[in-house]
Write an enzyme that holds these catalytic residues in place. Structure first.
Site, PDB file in Angstrom:
ATOM      1  N   ASP A 147       0.036   4.024   1.431  1.00  0.00           N
ATOM      2  CA  ASP A 147       0.148   2.905   2.363  1.00  0.00           C
ATOM      3  C   ASP A 147      -0.509   1.654   1.741  1.00  0.00           C
ATOM      4  OD1 ASP A 147       0.221   1.719   5.132  1.00  0.00           O
ATOM      5  OD2 ASP A 147      -1.947   1.863   4.859  1.00  0.00           O
TER       6      ASP A 147
ATOM      7  N   ASP B 216      -1.515  -1.906   3.590  1.00  0.00           N
ATOM      8  CA  ASP B 216      -2.556  -2.578   4.386  1.00  0.00           C
ATOM      9  C   ASP B 216      -3.592  -1.561   4.873  1.00  0.00           C
ATOM     10  OD1 ASP B 216      -1.387  -5.127   4.279  1.00  0.00           O
ATOM     11  OD2 ASP B 216      -0.127  -4.733   6.027  1.00  0.00           O
TER      12      ASP B 216
HETATM   13  O1  LIG Z   1       2.025  -4.428   8.215  1.00  0.00           O
HETATM   14  C1  LIG Z   1       1.525  -3.556   8.966  1.00  0.00           C
HETATM   15  O2  LIG Z   1       1.497  -3.630  10.203  1.00  0.00           O
HETATM   16  C2  LIG Z   1       0.930  -2.336   8.348  1.00  0.00           C
HETATM   17  O3  LIG Z   1       1.195  -2.216   6.999  1.00  0.00           O
HETATM   18  P1  LIG Z   1       0.850  -0.813   6.305  1.00  0.00           P
HETATM   19  O4  LIG Z   1       1.961   0.126   6.685  1.00  0.00           O
HETATM   20  O5  LIG Z   1       0.816  -1.150   4.833  1.00  0.00           O
HETATM   21  O6  LIG Z   1      -0.474  -0.365   6.818  1.00  0.00           O
HETATM   22 MG   LIG Z   2      -2.128   0.836   6.747  1.00  0.00          MG
END
Ligand SMILES: O=C(O)COP(=O)(O)O
Ligand SMILES: [Mg+2]
Length: 232
Positions: free
Chosen positions: A17, A19
């Protein structure tokens, strides 16, 4: 998509992932929201409030911001466009890569894992962020929130990444920071490891039913060795 035959693929892959797992991007996102609310002549929201809205992609974030600011009369498409304009400027500017990420990616690649980034952030912004922080070269595939018709918690982004990496589905794992990642991994029948930092949401880590917690990506190679032995 679930019926895809992955059995001829043999490679091990780690899907990660973005963020809250690779990059602490909340400062970039919160600043873009602050500028959006300024445009809309609304009071700012606290950092923690906006950070708590991250996880389901930008359209959901904007919907939550408008609701929290009693701005539900504002057109979401307009607010999204305003946000995007600001985010293009703030993306990668205030946040930073989490400790242990670079060493962890190097160790994973050294151990032979193919790496994919699976995020709900829009593809273009994801690639820009990975580029800014010099993380892009580690990833053979990036799946963004708008790459497919469904984003996490659907299984499709994980299956798509797995296929792009020519990895066997039962040789893939996901590493993330939130319940969205856990739900996506469960839907794809994939193990999921959760970082103890990031944006777990209001419930925190206590209620997370994952396959393991890590403090740093550097812990992954050893953990994955153990997990893969359990899957032989
Ligand atoms: O943009 C978002 O809401 C979350 O992004 P992610 O899936 O990289 O945690
Ligand atoms: Mg995330």
């Amino acid at each position: 998509m679930n019926s895809i035959d992955f059995t001829h693929h043999t490679r091990h892959a780690v899907l990660i992932d973005l963020d809250g797992t690779l990059v602490d991007s909340a400062p970039d996102i919160v600043e873009a929201v602050r500028r959006l609310l300024l445009d809309l002549h609304a009071a700012p929201l606290s950092f923690d409030t906006v950070r708590g809205f991250i996880g389901h992609g930008v359209p959901t974030l904007i919907r939550r911001v408008l609701r929290a600011s009693a701005l539900t009369h504002i057109d979401e498409v307009l607010a999204l466009a305003l946000f995007q304009r600001h985010y293009r400027d703030t993306n990668g500017r205030y946040g930073d890569v989490y400790p242990g990420v670079r060493a962890g990616l190097a160790a994973l690649q050294g151990a032979g894992y193919r790496l994919g980034c699976v995020t709900n952030k829009f593809y273009e912004a994801s690639v820009a962020l990975l580029d800014i922080h010099a993380l892009a070269p580690w990833f053979e595939v990036v799946v963004g929130g708008d790459t497919l018709s469904q984003m996490k918690p659907a299984a499709e982004p994980l299956l798509h990444a797995c296929r792009a990496l020519h990895a066997r589905l039962d040789r893939c794992v996901l590493v993330g920071d939130s319940h969205v990642d856990i739900a996506a991994a469960r839907a794809a029948q994939m193990p999921v490891f959760i970082v103890r930092y990031g944006y777990p949401g209001p419930e925190g880590h206590a209620a997370m039913a994952c396959d393991g917690f890590i403090d740093s990506l550097e812990e992954l190679p050893a953990m994955l060795d153990a997990a893969n032995q359990g899957r032989q």
